[in-house]
Design a protein around this motif. Sequence first.
Motif, short mmCIF file in Angstrom:
data_model
loop_
_atom_site.label_atom_id
_atom_site.label_comp_id
_atom_site.label_asym_id
_atom_site.label_seq_id
_atom_site.Cartn_x
_atom_site.Cartn_y
_atom_site.Cartn_z
N ILE A 161 -1.70 -1.35 -7.19
CA ILE A 161 -2.04 -0.16 -6.41
C ILE A 161 -1.44 1.08 -7.07
O ILE A 161 -2.08 2.13 -7.17
N MET A 162 -0.22 0.94 -7.59
CA MET A 162 0.40 2.06 -8.31
C MET A 162 -0.49 2.50 -9.47
O MET A 162 -0.73 3.69 -9.66
N ASP A 163 -0.99 1.54 -10.22
CA ASP A 163 -1.86 1.88 -11.35
C ASP A 163 -3.11 2.61 -10.87
O ASP A 163 -3.54 3.58 -11.48
N ALA A 164 -3.69 2.12 -9.79
CA ALA A 164 -4.90 2.76 -9.27
C ALA A 164 -4.61 4.22 -8.91
O ALA A 164 -5.41 5.11 -9.21
N VAL A 165 -3.46 4.46 -8.31
CA VAL A 165 -3.11 5.84 -7.92
C VAL A 165 -2.94 6.71 -9.16
O VAL A 165 -3.37 7.86 -9.18
N LYS A 166 -2.35 6.13 -10.21
CA LYS A 166 -2.14 6.93 -11.42
C LYS A 166 -3.46 7.34 -12.06
O LYS A 166 -3.49 8.30 -12.83
N PHE A 167 -4.50 6.62 -11.77
CA PHE A 167 -5.79 6.95 -12.38
C PHE A 167 -6.64 7.89 -11.53
O PHE A 167 -7.78 8.15 -11.86
N VAL A 168 -6.08 8.38 -10.44
CA VAL A 168 -6.82 9.38 -9.67
C VAL A 168 -6.91 10.64 -10.54
O VAL A 168 -5.88 11.15 -10.97
N LEU A 208 0.82 -1.22 0.00
CA LEU A 208 0.00 0.00 0.00
C LEU A 208 0.85 1.27 0.00
O LEU A 208 0.74 2.08 -0.93
N PRO A 209 1.73 1.47 0.97
CA PRO A 209 2.54 2.71 0.92
C PRO A 209 3.48 2.75 -0.28
O PRO A 209 3.65 3.81 -0.90
N ILE A 210 4.08 1.60 -0.63
CA ILE A 210 5.03 1.62 -1.74
C ILE A 210 4.31 1.87 -3.06
O ILE A 210 4.76 2.64 -3.90
N GLY A 211 3.15 1.24 -3.22
CA GLY A 211 2.35 1.46 -4.43
C GLY A 211 1.93 2.92 -4.55
O GLY A 211 1.99 3.51 -5.63
N ILE A 212 1.50 3.49 -3.43
CA ILE A 212 1.08 4.90 -3.45
C ILE A 212 2.28 5.79 -3.76
O ILE A 212 2.20 6.72 -4.56
N ALA A 213 3.43 5.47 -3.15
CA ALA A 213 4.63 6.27 -3.42
C ALA A 213 5.00 6.19 -4.90
O ALA A 213 5.32 7.20 -5.53
N MET A 214 4.92 4.99 -5.48
CA MET A 214 5.26 4.85 -6.89
C MET A 214 4.26 5.57 -7.78
O MET A 214 4.61 6.09 -8.84
N GLY A 215 3.00 5.57 -7.35
CA GLY A 215 1.97 6.22 -8.16
C GLY A 215 2.03 7.73 -8.10
O GLY A 215 1.56 8.41 -9.00
N THR A 216 2.59 8.27 -7.02
CA THR A 216 2.58 9.73 -6.88
C THR A 216 3.94 10.35 -7.20
O THR A 216 4.00 11.52 -7.53
N ASN A 217 4.99 9.56 -7.10
CA ASN A 217 6.33 10.12 -7.31
C ASN A 217 7.02 9.46 -8.49
O ASN A 217 7.28 8.25 -8.47
N LEU A 218 7.30 10.25 -9.52
CA LEU A 218 7.84 9.69 -10.75
C LEU A 218 9.22 9.06 -10.56
O LEU A 218 9.54 8.04 -11.17
N THR A 219 10.04 9.67 -9.71
CA THR A 219 11.39 9.14 -9.49
C THR A 219 11.31 7.73 -8.89
O THR A 219 11.97 6.80 -9.37
N ILE A 220 10.49 7.59 -7.86
CA ILE A 220 10.34 6.28 -7.22
C ILE A 220 9.78 5.28 -8.22
O ILE A 220 10.20 4.12 -8.28
N CYS A 221 8.85 5.76 -9.03
CA CYS A 221 8.23 4.88 -10.03
C CYS A 221 9.27 4.38 -11.02
O CYS A 221 9.38 3.19 -11.28
N TYR A 222 10.06 5.31 -11.60
CA TYR A 222 11.08 4.91 -12.57
C TYR A 222 12.11 3.97 -11.94
O TYR A 222 12.63 3.08 -12.59
N LEU A 223 12.38 4.19 -10.66
CA LEU A 223 13.38 3.38 -9.97
C LEU A 223 12.89 1.95 -9.77
O LEU A 223 13.62 0.99 -9.97
N LEU A 224 11.65 1.79 -9.37
CA LEU A 224 11.17 0.48 -8.93
C LEU A 224 10.34 -0.30 -9.95
O LEU A 224 10.30 -1.51 -9.90
N GLU A 225 9.70 0.42 -10.88
CA GLU A 225 8.77 -0.28 -11.74
C GLU A 225 9.42 -1.38 -12.59
O GLU A 225 8.90 -2.49 -12.66
N PRO A 226 10.57 -1.10 -13.25
CA PRO A 226 11.18 -2.16 -14.05
C PRO A 226 11.58 -3.37 -13.20
O PRO A 226 11.35 -4.51 -13.58
N LEU A 227 12.13 -3.09 -12.02
CA LEU A 227 12.54 -4.16 -11.11
C LEU A 227 11.35 -5.04 -10.74
O LEU A 227 11.40 -6.27 -10.86
#
Lengths: 255, 258
Positions: free
Chosen positions: B147-154, B85-104
């Motif tokens: 969860i990241m995807d859900a956040v991106k669709f807010v 939940l927190p990591i997904g929300i962080a990835m969905g709201t912060n582009l840097t975190i998203c770019y860092l973790l999404e491929p992994l």
Amino acid sequence: MHLQVSNVSKSFGEGRDRKLVLEDISFELVSGQFMALVGSSGSGKSTVMRLIAGLERPSAGTIHLDGEQVRRPGSDRGMVFQKYSLYPWLTAAQNVAFGLSLQGRGKAEIRERTAYFLDVVGLADAARLLPRELSGGMQQRVAIARALATEPKVLLLDEPFGALDLQIRESMQEFLHDLWKTTGLTALLITHDIEEALLLAGTVHIMAPRPGRIVHTVSVQLDRSDLRHLRVSQPFLELREELAGRLRSLDGSLL
Amino acid sequence: MVRSPALRRFLHHPWVLGVLGILMVFVVWFLTTSSGMVDKLFLPGPGAVWQAGTDQFQQGILVKDAIASIQRVFLGFVISAGLALPIGIAMGTNLTICYLLEPLMGLIRYMPAPAFIPLLIIYFGLEELPKVMLIFIGTFFFNTLMIMDAVKFVPSELVETALTLGGRGLPILTRVVAPFIAPQVLDTYRINMASAWNLVIVAELVAANEGLGKRISLAQRFLRTDEIFVGLIVIGLIGLIIDLGFRFLMRRACSWAN
Ligand SMILES: Nc1ncnc2c1ncn2[C@@H]1O[C@H](COP(=O)(O)OP(=O)(O)OP(=O)(O)O)[C@@H](O)[C@H]1O
Ligand SMILES: [Mg+2]
């Protein structure tokens, strides 16, 4: 209240993709004034509004509200979007109360103000309904009440009736006019409907696209005691036709 | 065919149809086994399976196994859901975190979780930890990315409205983003809970002292097909109950979304 937009330009993108969207926009808005920005799609109207709201920063120029430079969003500039802006999980009353509770106001004050502003927009009976149970026009009235509840110095309306069908649109225009008369609010309205702008605003700026700029400003002096009558009156129709012609020539010169 | 409208409406009710579908399989099962066409050792009849089930229940094995499996799933999934939940929300709201973790995460997600079992056994032995870890590995990446995807669709309007009403920082997350994604998060959990439930059985088939999966692999050793069937049916039922629980929760907590 004094809003001053001075020589504002805005571009998006970097390097080769850099695109100038607004060029040298200047205007002033004072307490009690109702101003409209009219222009075709892509002329940068929403961008102007977002800059004033503090949701974007200008690339050049400044925006001052009562002498203070606008740097971030704040509740002194209320905003109403075209659509999708009510919180779908909150009732109409909870939506109106949202800003107040974000600001941490007391429970009694929130309740009282919410009731007052729901009443102002004529939706006292709909307090407990969810947004999906409200018609499009009612939803926009709730959005307006929500923006007013935190007592902003200026109300920014970005095509608030753009998604509504014609009849509801007309009654919402009358509603907004009455609201302006009774509450004395200061408003900046964006629209691509010349009729709407002339009907409501004392000052109308016409914007041209690529890059967005103000090309013409009209100060509208019309008898607004009866909007329904005004819509079909001769001077109104003539003014409307003149401005429509200007807009057409703007679009034409670009083709 | 059916004349009476009331009867017709009854027959078209989703629950009635659902039960009918299940009953059909039971009837076929009953007919094939009672006709004596197949060896009882291969395919025991419903009666034999029921008998095996009540035996296990009376001996207390069934409840003990079920509790062991449910505990593992619960533990692994709570950790997975709580971190996602927190990591997904962080990835969905912060582009840097998203770019860092999404491929992994996108990469690990495609590694089949059961393939981690040998490694987990080498690292953590045969106790509870490797099984809980397996459930974590098998669900965490899916949970987080969904969860990241859900956040991106807010809708940005909802966030921007809160900003123009004087909101900032954490309240925007808790009062705009969180309620908006709540239905999708519950649905994400519901879907991934199904794979958690599958994984615990797989883990128990490989190595465990108790659990529904363990019972099935024991039954195989003694050719007790009736007990295998008991295990399968109980696993299915518990999964169904969990699924219905999530649906119920969603209907109660997020009625605005329907
Ligand atoms: N964040 C952004 N990034 C890049 N380009 C943008 C961005 N926001 C707006 N633009 C561009 O700026 C131009 C003006 O957009 P804007 O939304 O302000 O126009 P508008 O007059 O409100 O149009 P409409 O009547 O369609 O709402 C458009 O060409 C748009 O593509
Ligand atoms: Mg716009």
